[in-house]
Design a protein around this motif. Structure first.
Motif, short mmCIF file in Angstrom:
data_model
loop_
_atom_site.label_atom_id
_atom_site.label_comp_id
_atom_site.label_asym_id
_atom_site.label_seq_id
_atom_site.Cartn_x
_atom_site.Cartn_y
_atom_site.Cartn_z
N GLN A 181 0.83 -1.21 0.00
CA GLN A 181 0.00 0.00 0.00
C GLN A 181 0.87 1.26 0.00
O GLN A 181 0.45 2.31 -0.45
N THR A 182 2.11 1.11 0.49
CA THR A 182 3.05 2.24 0.49
C THR A 182 3.68 2.42 -0.89
O THR A 182 4.37 3.39 -1.14
N GLY A 183 3.45 1.45 -1.79
CA GLY A 183 4.02 1.55 -3.14
C GLY A 183 5.34 0.81 -3.28
O GLY A 183 6.05 0.96 -4.27
N GLY A 184 5.68 0.00 -2.27
CA GLY A 184 6.96 -0.69 -2.29
C GLY A 184 6.82 -2.18 -2.59
O GLY A 184 5.77 -2.66 -3.03
N PHE A 185 7.92 -2.91 -2.37
CA PHE A 185 7.96 -4.36 -2.62
C PHE A 185 8.62 -5.04 -1.43
O PHE A 185 9.45 -4.43 -0.74
N ILE A 186 8.27 -6.30 -1.21
CA ILE A 186 8.97 -7.08 -0.18
C ILE A 186 9.24 -8.47 -0.73
O ILE A 186 8.39 -9.07 -1.39
N PHE A 187 10.46 -8.95 -0.50
CA PHE A 187 10.87 -10.27 -0.98
C PHE A 187 11.62 -10.99 0.14
O PHE A 187 12.13 -10.35 1.06
N CYS A 188 11.69 -12.31 0.03
CA CYS A 188 12.43 -13.07 1.03
C CYS A 188 13.34 -14.09 0.34
O CYS A 188 12.90 -14.82 -0.55
N ASP A 189 14.60 -14.12 0.74
CA ASP A 189 15.55 -15.16 0.29
C ASP A 189 15.89 -15.98 1.53
O ASP A 189 16.16 -15.42 2.60
N SER A 190 15.88 -17.29 1.39
CA SER A 190 16.15 -18.11 2.56
C SER A 190 16.80 -19.43 2.18
O SER A 190 16.58 -19.95 1.09
N GLU A 191 17.62 -19.93 3.10
CA GLU A 191 18.26 -21.22 2.92
C GLU A 191 18.11 -22.00 4.21
O GLU A 191 18.46 -21.49 5.29
N VAL A 192 17.57 -23.21 4.11
CA VAL A 192 17.33 -24.01 5.32
C VAL A 192 18.65 -24.25 6.04
O VAL A 192 19.65 -24.64 5.44
N GLY A 193 18.63 -23.97 7.35
CA GLY A 193 19.83 -24.19 8.17
C GLY A 193 20.79 -23.01 8.18
O GLY A 193 21.70 -22.97 9.01
N LYS A 194 20.60 -22.05 7.28
CA LYS A 194 21.54 -20.91 7.23
C LYS A 194 20.89 -19.58 7.62
O LYS A 194 21.56 -18.66 8.07
N GLY A 195 19.57 -19.45 7.40
CA GLY A 195 18.90 -18.20 7.77
C GLY A 195 18.09 -17.61 6.64
O GLY A 195 18.01 -18.17 5.54
N SER A 196 17.49 -16.45 6.92
CA SER A 196 16.61 -15.78 5.95
C SER A 196 16.94 -14.29 5.89
O SER A 196 17.40 -13.70 6.87
N THR A 197 16.68 -13.70 4.71
CA THR A 197 16.82 -12.25 4.55
C THR A 197 15.54 -11.71 3.89
O THR A 197 15.17 -12.13 2.80
N PHE A 198 14.87 -10.82 4.61
CA PHE A 198 13.72 -10.11 4.04
C PHE A 198 14.21 -8.76 3.53
O PHE A 198 14.94 -8.06 4.24
N ARG A 199 13.82 -8.43 2.29
CA ARG A 199 14.21 -7.12 1.73
C ARG A 199 12.97 -6.30 1.42
O ARG A 199 12.10 -6.74 0.67
N ILE A 200 12.91 -5.11 2.01
CA ILE A 200 11.81 -4.18 1.74
C ILE A 200 12.34 -3.08 0.83
O ILE A 200 13.33 -2.42 1.17
N PHE A 201 11.70 -2.89 -0.32
CA PHE A 201 12.08 -1.82 -1.26
C PHE A 201 11.05 -0.70 -1.16
O PHE A 201 9.88 -0.90 -1.51
N LEU A 202 11.47 0.46 -0.67
CA LEU A 202 10.56 1.61 -0.57
C LEU A 202 10.96 2.65 -1.61
O LEU A 202 12.14 3.01 -1.71
#
Length: 355
Positions: A181-202
């Motif tokens: 609703q803010t006009g941005g994007f959100i994505f998630c990259d993840s690898e089992v056992g190593k962790g996750s990264t969420f990226r918010i693009f505003l």
């Protein structure tokens, strides 16, 4: 209304407080659903995310606990963005809490910000990402990671991997709704056992060049909190239009108790009849937006034909811009987002009458 007549010493007081707390929880759940459907009320303002995250750091540190090492990495010379600060903070807190839950034995949580140019967008493998200038917020953990089949569903409402009673499955879908609703994007990259990264693009906010005499796009002032000493009583004539009987009754009692003369209507058509019967002697109209037969914006249009300078307050659970675009450009009105307290109703009526 019950709480105004019962003191803490009253035997009924704990029960009434319990009702109030449950009503607040229900209101919070509705807010989450509105956020997911991208119809909640946003109050966007121009912000620098460095300041926002610096203010949020203490809360995040407390939320993630002592076993998790929190690092906040601020990008240099961040571009301004236009977001609702409360909703954005809620999104970051939600991601941090999810990261904490993915690291029960402890780990590292990093929140970092940076500018990404339209050219640099190509380096990401996100198909939906439209090339533009963005400020990116990354929330990275060293937790258990997310399996590929689960990763596809994480932003769906009511999807949860937590055990029954531990999660509603609305957290990430709400974050998704807020960012979209803010006009941005959100994505998630993840690898089992190593962790996750969420990226918010505003999207980068670029102030438009203003014509002489126009107000600048200065950061919006935070919503005014009514001064506790402010006199909220009045003697004006109010026309209250609301199709839900219980909501209308509550509003009537709140305004009548403060000295207003209140006339009620359960629809836009009935409101016009009441207006005609009173000979137009109405100081202010308080109307719901979504109603059968005739909605709030149509009612305002009809009333303006009869009284061009009519004072009007819209009440809605939907975002203001969802209906404001259907109104004439020169229409002036107050706006009260649902759910609201009776004091907030009295405050907005007083403010619009005085403006």
């Amino acid at each position: 209304l019950l709480l105004t007549n019962h003191r803490p010493s009253d035997p009924s007081f704990p029960d009434i407080m319990n009702i109030k707390q449950n009503a607040n929880r229900a209101a919070s759940l509705v807010r989450q659903l509105l956020a997911f459907s991208r119809k909640q009320t946003l109050r966007p303002e121009v912000l620098n995310l460095t300041d926002v995250l610096a203010d949020l750091r203490m809360l995040l540190a407390r939320l993630v606990g002592n076993d998790i090492k929190l690092k906040v990495d601020h990008g240099r010379d961040l571009w301004p963005v236009k977001v609702d600060i409360g909703q954005f903070e809620q999104a970051v807190v939600n991601l941090a809490v999810n990261a904490r839950d993915a690291m029960p034995a402890g780990g590292d949580l990093t929140v970092r910000t940076r500018n990404v140019t339209a050219e640099e967008c190509k380096a990401f493998s996100y198909r939906e990402l439209a090339p533009a200038d963005y400020v990116v917020v990354e929330v990275e953990d060293t937790g258990s990671g997310i399996a590929p089949d689960v990763l596809k569903k994480i932003f769906e409402p009511f999807f949860t991997t937590k055990e029954v009673g531990k999660g509603t499955g609305l957290g990430l879908s709400m974050v998704y709704g807020i960012i979209k609703q803010t006009g941005g994007f959100i994505f998630c990259d993840s690898e089992v056992g190593k962790g996750s990264t969420f990226r918010i693009f505003l999207p980068r906010h670029i102030a438009e060049a203003k014509k002489a005499g126009e107000p600048g796009d200065a950061p919006a002032a935070p919503a005014k909190v009514a001064d506790p000493a402010k006199d909220l009583s009045g003697s004006a004539t109010v026309l209250l239009v609301e199709d839900e009987d219980a909501v209308r009754m509550g509003g009537m009692r709140a305004l009548t108790s403060r000295g207003y003369t209140v006339h009620e209507a359960s629809s836009g058509v009935e409101a016009l009849e009441v207006f005609e019967a009173l000979g137009g002697k109405v100081d202010i109209v308080v109307s719901d937006v979504v109603m059968p037969e005739m909605d709030g914006p149509t009612l305002l249009g009809e009333l303006r034909k009869r009284q061009p300078d009519i004072k009007f307050v819209f009440v809605s659970g939907y975002a203001e811009d969802a209906f404001a675009r259907n109104l004439p450009a020169d229409a002036h009105f107050g706006f009260l987002p649902k759910p609201f307290s009776l004091k907030q109703l009295a405050t907005i009526v007083k403010d619009v009458l005085e403006s």
